[in-house]
Design an enzyme around this catalytic site. Structure first.
Site, PDB file in Angstrom:
ATOM      1  N   HIS A  35     133.766 130.693  87.375  1.00 43.06           N
ATOM      2  CA  HIS A  35     133.591 129.440  86.635  1.00 43.06           C
ATOM      3  C   HIS A  35     134.266 129.539  85.270  1.00 43.06           C
ATOM      4  O   HIS A  35     133.625 129.896  84.273  1.00 43.06           O
ATOM      5  CB  HIS A  35     132.105 129.129  86.461  1.00 43.06           C
ATOM      6  N   GLU A  74     134.993 127.249  83.273  1.00 48.90           N
ATOM      7  CA  GLU A  74     134.458 126.273  82.315  1.00 48.90           C
ATOM      8  C   GLU A  74     133.390 126.883  81.421  1.00 48.90           C
ATOM      9  O   GLU A  74     133.118 126.370  80.331  1.00 48.90           O
ATOM     10  CB  GLU A  74     133.889 125.048  83.050  1.00 48.90           C
ATOM     11  N   CYS A  98     135.185 127.586  91.905  1.00 45.59           N
ATOM     12  CA  CYS A  98     134.170 128.141  92.788  1.00 45.59           C
ATOM     13  C   CYS A  98     134.217 127.465  94.164  1.00 45.59           C
ATOM     14  O   CYS A  98     135.060 127.808  94.988  1.00 45.59           O
ATOM     15  CB  CYS A  98     132.796 128.032  92.144  1.00 45.59           C
TER      16      CYS A  98
END
Length: 421
Positions: A368, A370, A242
């Protein structure tokens, strides 16, 4: 229900929990109370009084726990379990020890061994549909996690390093990918506010890769931009998430394109070269929250790119939480200088992934990744990043392999793509 029982701030939530059993039926709700068993330092004796007291508090507001989970740094004897069962009116088999484990991923196995799964199935009336869990793959994962392995040191450059939980999903995703490559990852927490040209060599010495995670605001930005430069020039694996993508684009524009004042309008609204900016259709939105791109969106990957290689598919779906975008006015210049826009929205309007073709692994995403990594299924971008770091640390060129394909997400989960897209 955990350790906030007794705090006045938790009362509205506990009242909602109390009402839930009435709303959906007793057989559809289980009350599990997680409580702490402190130990006296002098004798190691476990004290049950806090548990008795918190159960009393719960009863006072109309909640009788069905299961009590005992958090402890020491083994919990059957005698202790029986004592708590007696004074809390909970069956002895429903008093579950939760001794501190060497890894959090071992906890499900410990709960299964203690009989919690069987208890829940019985109490919720699920015997007809329940099956014995197949935990062999999970056991193998835990054995791998606990086994001694080579250590790979990765720098995570952020401004909240005094609160590492702020980056918990990122640090765990790095671990997921490291285990897939049978290494352990050691995170070096680098304060981006302290990272300068003078301190970079010392603060980043010996690391095998750099991660710049997401965030908002201008504090520490120049240190993150410098981290991207350090990785690019020294050919260290880089993963930008990001804001990490935006910092990489700013650095590339400044150093490679020669536009020294390139910036994001988030940090300098008067910059002459806003390589990161609002999209034109965002400018008419008066409420700031309305400008955020939030949720799951599709992206199309460029065949032959590193992103395409690690995903193994051309169309992906990823979760976003950001406001600013790569400015389309600068895309031709960035591409001409060697930046590959390897992931874009299906209409080609938004940049989702950037990478450098002549770099072992310099990849950054506007989304994102993750958020979608799992212990037994590391996210492709984290897997590729760690794979490149392992390969380079062993003196070989990285080779990227795609993971097993995942099911396409339900369309109802997709973020609302603008109508013109």
């Amino acid at each position: 229900m955990g350790g906030t029982v007794g705090d006045i701030e938790s009362l509205p939530f506990l009242e909602a929990i109390r009402q839930m059993r009435k709303d959906v039926g007793r057989r559809n709700v289980i009350y599990i109370h997680v409580t702490l068993l402190p130990a006296l330092a002098a004798t190691g004796e476990l004290k049950t009084k806090p548990t008795q007291h918190s159960v009393k508090e719960l009863r006072g507001i109309g909640i009788q726990p069905d299961v009590i989970v005992l958090r402890s740094d020491h083994p919990v004897s059957q005698e202790i379990r029986d004592k708590i069962a007696l004074f809390t009116d909970v069956a002895s088999e429903a008093v579950i020890p939760a001794e501190t484990a060497s890894t959090i991923y071992e906890v499900p196995l410990l709960f299964e061994e203690s009989g919690l799964g069987t208890l829940l199935v019985r109490e919720l009336g699920l015997e007809q549909s329940a099956q014995e869990p197949d935990l062999e793959a999970w056991r193998a994962l835990v054995e791998l996690i606990k086994r001694p392995k080579p250590v790979l040191e990765i720098a995570l450059v952020g401004k909240y390093i005094e609160l590492p939980d702020a980056y918990l999903s990122v640090s765990e995703s790095l671990k997921h990918a490291a285990w897939a490559h049978e290494v352990d990852v050691k995170i070096r927490w680098v304060d981006s506010e302290l990272l300068t040209k003078e301190t970079a060599d010392e603060m980043l010495a010996g690391i095998r890769g750099i991660v710049v995670p997401g965030g908002f605001g201008h504090r520490g930005i120049e240190g993150k931009i410098l981290a991207a430069k350090y990785a690019r020039e020294r050919r260290l694996p880089y993963l930008g998430l990001c804001l990490g993508l935006q910092c990489a684009v700013i650095e590339f524009a400044r150093d490679v394109l020669g536009t020294e004042d390139a910036n994001s309008t988030e940090f300098d609204m008067f910059t002459e070269h806003p390589v990161i900016d609002f999209m034109p259709d965002q400018r008419t939105m008066e409420e700031k929250g309305g400008t955020m791109r939030l949720g799951l969106y599709p992206a199309r990957l460029t065949p032959g790119s590193k992103a395409h290689a690690v995903y193994g598919t051309e169309l992906i779906y990823e979760r976003h939480r950001h406001r600013f975008e790569v400015n389309n006015r600068y895309r031709p210049l960035l591409e001409a200088a060697g930046m590959v826009l390897s992931g874009q929205s299906p209409d080609g309007r938004l940049v989702e992934i950037i990478e450098l073709a002549d770099h072992p692994w310099f990849v950054a995403s506007q989304f994102h990744p993750e958020f979608r990594s799992r212990p037994d299924r590391p996210h492709p971008l984290f897997d590729g990043f760690i794979g490149a770091a392992v390969a380079l640390s062993q003196g070989r060129e990285p080779v990227f392999h795609a993971p097993a394909p995942e099911a396409t997400p339900d369309a109802a989960l997709l973020g609302k793509v603008p109508a013109e897209s």
